[in-house]
Write an enzyme that holds these catalytic residues in place. Structure first.
Site, short mmCIF file in Angstrom:
data_model
loop_
_atom_site.label_atom_id
_atom_site.label_comp_id
_atom_site.label_asym_id
_atom_site.label_seq_id
_atom_site.Cartn_x
_atom_site.Cartn_y
_atom_site.Cartn_z
N ASP A 180 0.86 -1.21 0.00
CA ASP A 180 0.00 0.00 0.00
C ASP A 180 0.89 1.25 0.00
O ASP A 180 0.73 2.18 -0.80
CB ASP A 180 -0.88 -0.05 1.26
N SER A 263 -3.18 -9.60 2.31
CA SER A 263 -3.35 -9.94 3.73
C SER A 263 -2.23 -10.79 4.32
O SER A 263 -2.28 -11.12 5.51
CB SER A 263 -4.68 -10.67 3.99
N GLY A 265 0.89 -9.98 4.77
CA GLY A 265 1.95 -9.20 5.42
C GLY A 265 1.47 -8.71 6.78
O GLY A 265 1.24 -9.51 7.69
#
Ligand code: APR
Length: 317
Positions: A180, A263, A265
């Site tokens: 992100d 998901s 990490g």
């Protein structure tokens, strides 16, 4: 060539029996089992179809469907194979357990083995048509052909020149760490300002933006679940994050799309469990939709590349 014989729901490969308790939804109507749907389709009268739908056990549904005092649709012999195909493709693409078990049967010959049926099964002596086994193998071929569209690579997703990349976002959609953070950094400030208009995004859902300074045309921001030991329906939410991303990619007419391992990490989802859900969601979508030509799974480390590649290889358990 290996042969797999199935019949009783309680036996190994029992999930392939139409009596197995794997519900399906077809045209927004839910059926307790594929047997319920199959038997109901013998009738043109919606009232009779609904009677079957409400029956509890597949055995009772079969008895009702076989009652020739009731009006069988005149074209039943012509349509029954396709009715069964519709039921089984729904069962495989809507139930990960069935998908995964069929995935690992590799090239084995699948046979419904019983003396009770010489059309859908082998008649007990191998001389029956085994049409249910044939349809299961047809659908396994669809899995194989969908798999040819999936690539597993190592790299940094922000560098890909591709129609759409998927971001493992959080519910705020305002950026964060991990992939992100990397995507927001590479895309530039405008991305954050644009995403603010969404006022967040629920877990399991996804939103789309342009790629801004990225080489990718679009970014699909998918919010995967945080792992809470499997107590908060995380599997379903992760499945939805992948499936909703594929739907959005199709809506923006993306032909090639890249996913990170959502998901796995900061959100701590168990890696192999997440990869099995990723494979099921992506391959099932590709089995039912022809508009996406290529899906790249981008792994950030050699270790992840090995683990994901193994999962997509039908010969490895
Ligand atoms: N390219 C590809 N994959 C990457 C990259 C990258 N540049 N950077 C990290 N990854 C991998 C990680 O190695 C991991 O396998 O992406 C996967 C997902 O890890 P995270 O980015 O931590 O995402 P996730 O586990 O879904 O947690 C999301 O973390 O970064 C914050 O804002 C984000 O709150 C959200 C949460």
């Amino acid at each position: 060539m290996k042969t797999i014989k199935f019949y009783k729901t309680g036996d190994k490969y029992g999930c392939f029996s139409n009596f197995s308790s794997h519900p399906i939804v077809i045209n927004n109507v839910e059926w307790k089992t594929s047997e319920h749907y199959f038997q109901a389709m013998k009738f043109l009268d919606p009232k009779l179809q609904n009677r079957v739908r409400e029956i509890n056990s597949p055995m009772e549904a079969a008895k009702f469907g076989r009652d020739r005092a009731l009006p069988l649709r005149p074209d039943w012999e012509q349509v029954k194979d396709d009715v069964m195909r519709t039921a089984i493709i729904a069962k495989v693409t809507q139930n990960q357990e069935v998908f995964d078990i069929l995935f690992y049967t590799d090239d084995a010959i699948l046979i419904e083995h019983t003396i009770n049926d010489a059309y859908w099964a082998d008649g007990g002596d191998g001389r029956g048509k085994n049409m249910l086994g044939i349809i299961l193998m047809e659908i396994r071929d669809k899995i194989k052909s969908a798999l040819t569209k999936v690539g597993v690579i190592k790299g940094d997703i922000t560098t890909l020149r591709i129609d759409a990349i998927v971001n493992a976002a959080n519910k705020s959609l305002t950026g964060g760490g991990g992939v992100d953070g990397a995507i927001h950094k590479a895309a530039g400030q405008e991305l954050k300002m644009y995403c603010a208009k969404y006022k967040g995004c629920k877990t399991g859902e996804a939103r789309v933006s342009s790629g801004y300074n990225l080489s990718a045309k679009y970014i699909i921001h998918a919010v995967g679940p945080v792992w809470y030991e499997g107590e908060k329906n995380e599997d379903r939410k992760l499945y939805m994050a992948y499936s909703n991303s594929m739907v959005l990619a199709q809506e923006v007419k993306a032909k090639e799309i890249a996913f990170p391992n959502i998901s796995t990490g900061a959100f701590r989802f168990p890696f192999d469990r997440a990869t099995a859900i990723q494979r099921y969601a992506i391959v099932s979508f590709l089995m039912l939709n022809d508009n996406i030509d290529k899906v790249q799974i981008v792994c950030f480390s050699e270790k992840d590349l090995q683990r994901v590649s193994t999962k997509y290889n039908k010969n490895n358990r």
